[in-house]
Design a protein around this motif. Sequence first.
Motif, PDB file in Angstrom:
ATOM      1  N   CYS A  85       0.819  -1.221   0.000  1.00  0.00           N
ATOM      2  CA  CYS A  85       0.000   0.000   0.000  1.00  0.00           C
ATOM      3  C   CYS A  85       0.853   1.272   0.000  1.00  0.00           C
ATOM      4  O   CYS A  85       0.313   2.371  -0.027  1.00  0.00           O
ATOM      5  N   ARG A 144      -0.033   3.955   2.559  1.00  0.00           N
ATOM      6  CA  ARG A 144      -1.330   4.643   2.590  1.00  0.00           C
ATOM      7  C   ARG A 144      -2.294   3.993   3.574  1.00  0.00           C
ATOM      8  O   ARG A 144      -3.193   4.634   4.071  1.00  0.00           O
ATOM      9  N   GLY A 145      -2.091   2.664   3.804  1.00  0.00           N
ATOM     10  CA  GLY A 145      -2.955   1.983   4.754  1.00  0.00           C
ATOM     11  C   GLY A 145      -4.157   1.330   4.107  1.00  0.00           C
ATOM     12  O   GLY A 145      -4.920   0.652   4.770  1.00  0.00           O
ATOM     13  N   TRP A 146      -4.329   1.547   2.813  1.00  0.00           N
ATOM     14  CA  TRP A 146      -5.435   0.885   2.129  1.00  0.00           C
ATOM     15  C   TRP A 146      -4.985   0.522   0.707  1.00  0.00           C
ATOM     16  O   TRP A 146      -4.044   1.114   0.171  1.00  0.00           O
ATOM     17  N   ALA A 172     -11.796  -0.029  -2.278  1.00  0.00           N
ATOM     18  CA  ALA A 172     -10.725   0.193  -1.302  1.00  0.00           C
ATOM     19  C   ALA A 172     -10.913  -0.732  -0.116  1.00  0.00           C
ATOM     20  O   ALA A 172     -12.023  -0.929   0.364  1.00  0.00           O
ATOM     21  N   ARG A 173      -9.815  -1.332   0.327  1.00  0.00           N
ATOM     22  CA  ARG A 173      -9.877  -2.096   1.584  1.00  0.00           C
ATOM     23  C   ARG A 173      -8.641  -1.766   2.409  1.00  0.00           C
ATOM     24  O   ARG A 173      -7.614  -1.369   1.867  1.00  0.00           O
ATOM     25  N   ARG A 174      -8.804  -1.949   3.719  1.00  0.00           N
ATOM     26  CA  ARG A 174      -7.682  -1.707   4.636  1.00  0.00           C
ATOM     27  C   ARG A 174      -6.567  -2.698   4.335  1.00  0.00           C
ATOM     28  O   ARG A 174      -6.801  -3.894   4.161  1.00  0.00           O
ATOM     29  N   CYS A 175      -5.366  -2.204   4.278  1.00  0.00           N
ATOM     30  CA  CYS A 175      -4.229  -3.085   4.017  1.00  0.00           C
ATOM     31  C   CYS A 175      -3.896  -3.890   5.280  1.00  0.00           C
ATOM     32  O   CYS A 175      -4.020  -3.377   6.401  1.00  0.00           O
ATOM     33  N   ASP A 176      -3.458  -5.137   5.084  1.00  0.00           N
ATOM     34  CA  ASP A 176      -3.114  -6.000   6.224  1.00  0.00           C
ATOM     35  C   ASP A 176      -2.038  -5.386   7.120  1.00  0.00           C
ATOM     36  O   ASP A 176      -1.992  -5.632   8.320  1.00  0.00           O
ATOM     37  N   ARG A 198      -1.766  -2.595   8.281  1.00  0.00           N
ATOM     38  CA  ARG A 198      -2.332  -1.764   9.349  1.00  0.00           C
ATOM     39  C   ARG A 198      -2.480  -2.566  10.640  1.00  0.00           C
ATOM     40  O   ARG A 198      -2.321  -2.047  11.722  1.00  0.00           O
ATOM     41  N   PHE A 199      -2.835  -3.818  10.489  1.00  0.00           N
ATOM     42  CA  PHE A 199      -3.039  -4.653  11.664  1.00  0.00           C
ATOM     43  C   PHE A 199      -1.722  -5.207  12.175  1.00  0.00           C
ATOM     44  O   PHE A 199      -1.487  -5.262  13.374  1.00  0.00           O
ATOM     45  N   LEU A 248       0.233  -2.399  13.858  1.00  0.00           N
ATOM     46  CA  LEU A 248      -0.480  -1.575  14.827  1.00  0.00           C
ATOM     47  C   LEU A 248       0.121  -1.676  16.227  1.00  0.00           C
ATOM     48  O   LEU A 248       0.387  -0.650  16.863  1.00  0.00           O
TER      49      LEU A 248
END
Length: 267
Positions: free
Chosen positions: A14, A17-19, A30-34, A36-37, A40
């Motif tokens: 990503c 960008r996070g998505w 658009a989906r949240r990128c892995d 991010r988790f 985190l």
Amino acid sequence: MPLKAEPEDLCPECEGRGWVIEQDSGAGTARRCDCRFQTLAPRLLAGAGIPARYHNCSFKNFDINAPSPADKDQLLQAKTISQHYVEGFLKPDGAFTESGLLYIGSPGVGKTHLAVAVLKSLIERYRVRGVFVDFTTLIHQIQSTFDPGSPESKREILDPVVNTEVLVLDELGAQKPTPWVNEILYLIMNSRYTKRLPTLFTTNFRLEPDSVTTHDSLDRTPSSPGFQLLSSRISPNLLSRLYEMARPVAIEAEDFRREVQMQKHRF
Ligand SMILES: [Zn+2]
């Protein structure tokens, strides 16, 4: 505090960008990128403000060795209560627990170690937002905002402390209890109580006059910091609020004896 990622840390998928955009028949979804988790917990840990000397504190490296079995028991009990607190932090209804812990004991016994171990475990396990503050440092930071040239306002300093999901407030009572200091403390404690946010306190001051056992001939002078009452450092309304907010975890007798042992060896 948002942490700026170095270019080499950026996620290749990503690009930070996070998505990501997933292809579909139209413009993509658009989906949240892995990442991010995955990133985190490290980001939350880095943003928690844990001082460098406590970075490595964990349950694993908490030393429960003590000269007497009774003291060892007390250290083990404090550790067990802390671990159970982490276990039970997420309530069956999916909400976080509202109550906190109050570690009581002389300097050096491991109160801050345990509080940090709890905070780190909560972040790693539940991805909570947490903040560590030393009460004296916090008071000095707020005082420095009175300087007209200060880049920060009192509010900017207090907001994260008041609003974070889990707060470690280290060294409760360490500051001379002026009306102003009590006012700051009241603001923090009352706000967190009202918002039902848990706080982990540590203090070198005792809750009750008789909570220290006098099982030997040690010279316990009332003026030694470990044996002053917390009620001499914070106002009665704050003290009763504290009882409502946190479960006391005493490890006070232990360290004093350790310290005395050390002095005995020295002479
Ligand atoms: Zn990513």
